[in-house]
Design a protein around this motif. Structure first.
Motif, PDB file in Angstrom:
ATOM      1  N   GLY A   1      47.168  46.319  43.653  1.00 20.13           N
ATOM      2  CA  GLY A   1      46.683  45.941  42.332  1.00 20.13           C
ATOM      3  C   GLY A   1      47.796  45.381  41.464  1.00 20.13           C
ATOM      4  O   GLY A   1      48.940  45.855  41.505  1.00 20.13           O
TER       5      GLY A   1
ATOM      6  N   VAL B   1      38.037  38.362  40.603  1.00 13.57           N
ATOM      7  CA  VAL B   1      38.035  38.849  41.974  1.00 13.57           C
ATOM      8  C   VAL B   1      36.785  38.338  42.687  1.00 13.57           C
ATOM      9  O   VAL B   1      35.697  38.259  42.108  1.00 13.57           O
TER      10      VAL B   1
ATOM     11  N   ASP C   1      34.934  42.154  46.907  1.00 13.81           N
ATOM     12  CA  ASP C   1      35.079  43.380  46.120  1.00 13.81           C
ATOM     13  C   ASP C   1      33.935  44.352  46.372  1.00 13.81           C
ATOM     14  O   ASP C   1      34.137  45.564  46.394  1.00 13.81           O
TER      15      ASP C   1
ATOM     16  N   ASP D   1      38.342  47.025  45.019  1.00 17.42           N
ATOM     17  CA  ASP D   1      39.530  47.124  44.157  1.00 17.42           C
ATOM     18  C   ASP D   1      40.723  46.328  44.680  1.00 17.42           C
ATOM     19  O   ASP D   1      41.822  46.421  44.116  1.00 17.42           O
TER      20      ASP D   1
ATOM     21  N   GLU E   1      43.190  43.173  45.178  1.00 16.11           N
ATOM     22  CA  GLU E   1      43.572  42.079  44.290  1.00 16.11           C
ATOM     23  C   GLU E   1      44.611  41.205  44.978  1.00 16.11           C
ATOM     24  O   GLU E   1      45.559  41.713  45.581  1.00 16.11           O
TER      25      GLU E   1
ATOM     26  N   GLN F   1      47.404  38.000  44.372  1.00 16.29           N
ATOM     27  CA  GLN F   1      48.163  37.304  43.348  1.00 16.29           C
ATOM     28  C   GLN F   1      48.953  36.172  44.001  1.00 16.29           C
ATOM     29  O   GLN F   1      49.163  36.169  45.214  1.00 16.29           O
TER      30      GLN F   1
END
Length: 430
Positions: free
Chosen positions: A278, A317, A322, A328, A330, A332
């Protein structure tokens, strides 16, 4: 009169404002659209109701997982044909609201509602994760998310992953290699980047079914601690360790990486785990691993990355992933990952992009699943097997289209006065 497919095609095109690029087959046996290639099959009116009451990716996913919507023919070709409608439209909520104000769009929606018929919206398939309140990425929520994805059953993962039991991007010096060879080469690449030597301590964060730990101990003489939140993974990995007679060099724990306190380690490998951390927790993750390394110790962080957005505040997301795959999770951009590792104190020494390698890996996993489909369904459920088939096929196309990538980042806890211990010549590693 069997005419549902022509009506459905016409109304959908009226709502979307663009031709459907794929043949449609409806519940009454009628067909419409291009005669060649795969077909999108609406097995019942419930498929249409799911799409109408939850427009977009999540409605499509629910219809697929429930078996109301299917593909006849090549799944990859079907997803490729529909990618412009599923992923590439770039519509935000404001654009959708503006579209609904169009009289033709409203008329199309009314026609689809009439074609779908009653009753109320169907309940989501049981495989969907129910959202709960509270903070993300606590120890409790991370355990729940990991259990949803990894405690599907070790026998099921054996079908998908093959004997290597490596659930991350393989490394393909040659696209004609076997999956087993490519996964072995990936594990060896990681060990070489970490410069592992006999007797050194390695922490494998998110150790999965133990493949990295076993390779490092067997081939490089390392002493390895592997941690995972999945009890099923841990039980499987421990048996492999015992079967290979490596219990004196490999320890597998059911443990959160944040609770590891027996450093320092000479090296840390994190392969396909950081996607679960996350964004808000990422610097904490990096600082934790930094603290667990001795000065001069190396981290190999192998992680999926998304493309950066022009406006990062608009990023959301993936709804299907998800709800059905990685709760949860994620992604980047790689730039953010490098920056956060550096802010934790690491010196980043190398970044290697393996995007095409993951596409090849996923296509092999899909082939494995399809080849043993009946058994996979029996071991899990029809819905769960359909989740995996769609997620892996769609992910392969996402890597091929450069929507997402995967990178190995090699970082060092460089000691004072700044001697990293890395060789002068690039990519010789040891």
């Amino acid at each position: 009169m069997a005419d549902a497919a022509p009506r459905l095609k016409k109304l959908v095109e009226q709502v979307l404002g663009t031709p459907l690029p794929i043949r449609v087959r409806a519940w009454d046996g009628s067909q419409a659209g291009p005669p060649d290639g795969p077909a999108l099959v609406a097995r019942n009116r419930r498929a249409l109701r799911r799409l109408l009451f939850k427009p977009g990716e999540l409605g499509l996913a629910r219809a697929w997982v429930a078996g109301d919507l299917d593909v006849e023919g090549d799944l990859f070709a079907a997803l490729d044909a529909m990618s412009g409608l599923i992923w590439d439209r770039g519509e935000d909520a404001r654009t959708l609201r503006q579209a609904v104000r169009d009289p033709d769009v409203r008329a199309g929606v009314r026609g689809l509602l009439k074609l779908a018929g009653p009753p109320l919206p169907p309940a989501p398939p049981p495989e969907e994760v129910r959202r709960r309140g509270g903070h993300l990425h606590t120890r409790r929520t991370d355990r729940r998310a990991i259990s949803h994805h990894y405690d599907v059953g070790n026998d099921f993962y054996e079908i998908v992953l093959g004997p290597s039991m490596v659930y991350s991007c393989a490394y393909w010096p040659d696209a004609g290699d076997t999956l087993e060879t490519a996964q072995r080469d990936k594990l060896e690449l990681v060990c070489r980047k970490l410069g592992l030597k006999p007797g050194q301590r390695l922490l494998d964060v998110g150790c999965g079914w133990g493949s990295m730990a076993l390779h490092a101990a067997r081939e490089h003489g390392a002493s390895v601690v592997g941690v995972t939140l999945s009890r099923e993974q841990a039980a499987y990995a421990r048996k492999r360790v015992a079967d290979e007679g490596l219990t004196d060099r490999v320890e597998i724990r059911v443990q959160d990486y944040r609770d590891v306190t027996d450093g320092p380690y000479d090296a840390v490998s994190s392969i396909g785990m950081a996607e679960h951390v996350g964004a808000e927790r990422y610097v904490e993750y990096a600082r934790t691993l930094y603290a667990l390394l001795r000065p001069g110790g190396r981290l190999l962080n192998h992680q999926i990355a998304r493309r950066p957005q022009r406006d990062e505040s608009t990023y959301h997301v993936d709804a299907f992933i998800d709800a059905y795959v990685f709760p949860d999770g994620e992604l980047q951009p790689i730039g953010a990952t490098v920056g956060q590792l550096e802010s934790a104190g690491f010196e980043v020494r190398d970044v290697e992009a393996l995007r095409e390698h993951y596409a090849l890996t996923l296509r092999r996993w899909v082939a494995n699943l399809e080849a043993d489909w009946t058994r996979a369904v029996r071991l899990t459920s029809p819905g769960r097997a359909r989740v995996w088939r769609l997620y892996m096929a769609a992910s392969a196309l996402s890597f091929e289209r450069n929507r997402i990538g995967v990178n190995q980042v090699l970082a060092v806890r460089t000691p004072e006065p700044g001697t990293s211990g890395m060789p002068l010549r690039a990519r010789t590693w040891s």
